[in-house]
Design an enzyme around this catalytic site. Structure first.
Site, PDB file in Angstrom:
ATOM      1  N   ASP A  49       0.698  -1.236   0.166  1.00 31.73           N
ATOM      2  CA  ASP A  49      -0.066  -0.004  -0.194  1.00 31.73           C
ATOM      3  C   ASP A  49       0.851   1.051   0.047  1.00 31.73           C
ATOM      4  O   ASP A  49       0.404   2.417   0.044  1.00 31.73           O
ATOM      5  CB  ASP A  49      -0.976  -0.072   1.120  1.00 31.73           C
ATOM      6  CG  ASP A  49      -0.050  -0.214   2.569  1.00 31.73           C
ATOM      7  OD1 ASP A  49       0.845  -0.410   2.696  1.00 31.73           O
ATOM      8  OD2 ASP A  49      -1.038  -0.048   3.409  1.00 31.73           O
ATOM      9  N   SER A  50       2.129   1.121   0.113  1.00 25.35           N
ATOM     10  CA  SER A  50       3.135   2.042  -0.036  1.00 25.35           C
ATOM     11  C   SER A  50       2.673   3.056  -1.520  1.00 25.35           C
ATOM     12  O   SER A  50       3.399   3.946  -1.801  1.00 25.35           O
ATOM     13  CB  SER A  50       4.556   1.630   0.174  1.00 25.35           C
ATOM     14  OG  SER A  50       4.738   0.524  -0.697  1.00 25.35           O
ATOM     15  N   GLU A 186       8.722  -4.516  11.077  1.00 27.46           N
ATOM     16  CA  GLU A 186       9.276  -3.077  10.451  1.00 27.46           C
ATOM     17  C   GLU A 186       9.846  -2.408  11.390  1.00 27.46           C
ATOM     18  O   GLU A 186       9.109  -2.082  12.367  1.00 27.46           O
ATOM     19  CB  GLU A 186       8.205  -2.383   9.455  1.00 27.46           C
ATOM     20  CG  GLU A 186       8.390  -1.110   9.270  1.00 27.46           C
ATOM     21  CD  GLU A 186       7.735  -0.567   8.099  1.00 27.46           C
ATOM     22  OE1 GLU A 186       6.686  -1.122   7.632  1.00 27.46           O
ATOM     23  OE2 GLU A 186       7.724   0.747   7.733  1.00 27.46           O
TER      24      GLU A 186
HETATM   25  O1  KIV Z   1       3.586  -1.144   1.828  1.00 29.72           O
HETATM   26  C1  KIV Z   1       4.598  -1.585   1.823  1.00 29.72           C
HETATM   27  O2  KIV Z   1       5.565  -1.326   0.754  1.00 29.72           O
HETATM   28  C2  KIV Z   1       5.065  -2.316   2.797  1.00 29.72           C
HETATM   29  C3  KIV Z   1       6.368  -2.989   3.016  1.00 29.72           C
HETATM   30  C4  KIV Z   1       7.453  -1.918   2.721  1.00 29.72           C
HETATM   31  C5  KIV Z   1       6.672  -3.856   4.081  1.00 29.72           C
HETATM   32  O3  KIV Z   1       4.241  -2.743   3.558  1.00 29.72           O
END
Ligand code: KIV
Length: 275
Positions: A49-50, A186
């Protein structure tokens, strides 16, 4: 016969079986071409979701929607032939309860072909993880800094320092015991990540955690130098593609203004043989 035997791609059970083995290599991807680049090198490709921040320019991951996750999941799936694809359940798509989580996880798997979903949260999400796993949805957990909870955590701070370590230990243990096939850790102290890795029976995937985790993950735009708004300490830049793209675009702009692009080799003559 396992899915691996028929497709050659790792399944969640294969990933779980790599506990304590060769480190698992994981990266995010959001588009078909980038999926094609990371696929030969990765065990797991996460449609994180990043993407809300690094692709859509939104202020946090809280703005990611199911529609975004489906669309980018479908794009990434087209670029993968070797790695396993996991798609994030976005904020608001699973917290109401196990039934809502199942509905949205099933949609992500059905419409993108993802082998598994990832969701954030520890002890309070254990019941949901167990519910999903019992119904055929493999789940990757995510504890420590959980960015969807940035507003209740008070920022993107390291989690589990001092007496707070016990909370993170309990969170990791709860999602592992509930049936998650792997757990992302994380932004937790190195020693705590090492301790959790030794204590739980499924692989830990570190991001800002420890080299002793069972695997590592980074946001691909961060490690390629494409996302430069901010840079957490745990991000290592393996390339500076943002600077390289800037150089190329500036050169194009200069050539257009000087009328040196297009050059004779880029334009068409009268002969039909030329295409
Ligand atoms: O949303 C994301 O990219 C993540 C990872 C970096 C673990 O959750």
């Amino acid at each position: 016969m396992s899915v691996t035997a028929t497709t050659g791609r790792p399944t969640p059970l294969d990933i779980r079986g790599q506990k304590g083995g060769a480190p698992l290599v994981c990266l995010t991807a959001y588009t078909t071409p980038v999926a094609g680049l990371v696929d030969p090198h990765c065990d797991i490709v996460l449609v994180g979701d990043s993407l809300a921040m690094v692709v859509h320019g939104l202020p946090s991951t809280l703005q990611a929607t199911m529609e975004m996750m489906v669309l980018h999941g479908q794009a990434v799936a087209r670029g993968l032939s070797k790695a396993m694809m996991v798609v994030d359940l976005p904020f608001g798509a699973y917290e109401e309860g196990p039934e809502q989580a199942f509905r949205n996880a099933a949609r992500l798997m059905r419409e993108t072909g993802a082998a598994a979903v990832k969701l954030e949260g520890g002890t309070h999400m254990a019941e949901t993880v167990a519910f999903l796993v019992a119904r055929g949805v493999p789940v990757m957990g995510h504890v420590g800094l959980t960015p969807q909870a940035v507003n209740t955590l008070g920022g993107y701070k390291v989690q589990g320092r001092g007496p707070d370590a016990e909370r993170i230990r309990e969170d990791a243990a709860a999602v592992a015991e509930a049936g998650a096939f792997a757990v992302v850790l994380e932004k937790v102290p190195d020693a705590l990540a090492r301790e959790i890795t030794a204590a739980i029976s499924v692989p830990t995937i570190g991001i800002g955690a420890s080299p002793d985790c069972d695997g590592q993950i980074l946001v691909v735009d961060d490690m390629l130098g494409l996302f430069t708004e901010f840079r957490p300490k745990f991000v290592k830049r393996y390339a500076d593609l943002g600077a390289e793209a800037d150089r190329a675009i500036a050169a194009y702009a200069a050539e257009v203004r000087a009328r040196t692009f297009p050059a004779p080799e880029h334009v068409f003559g009268e002969e039909p043989a030329q295409s």
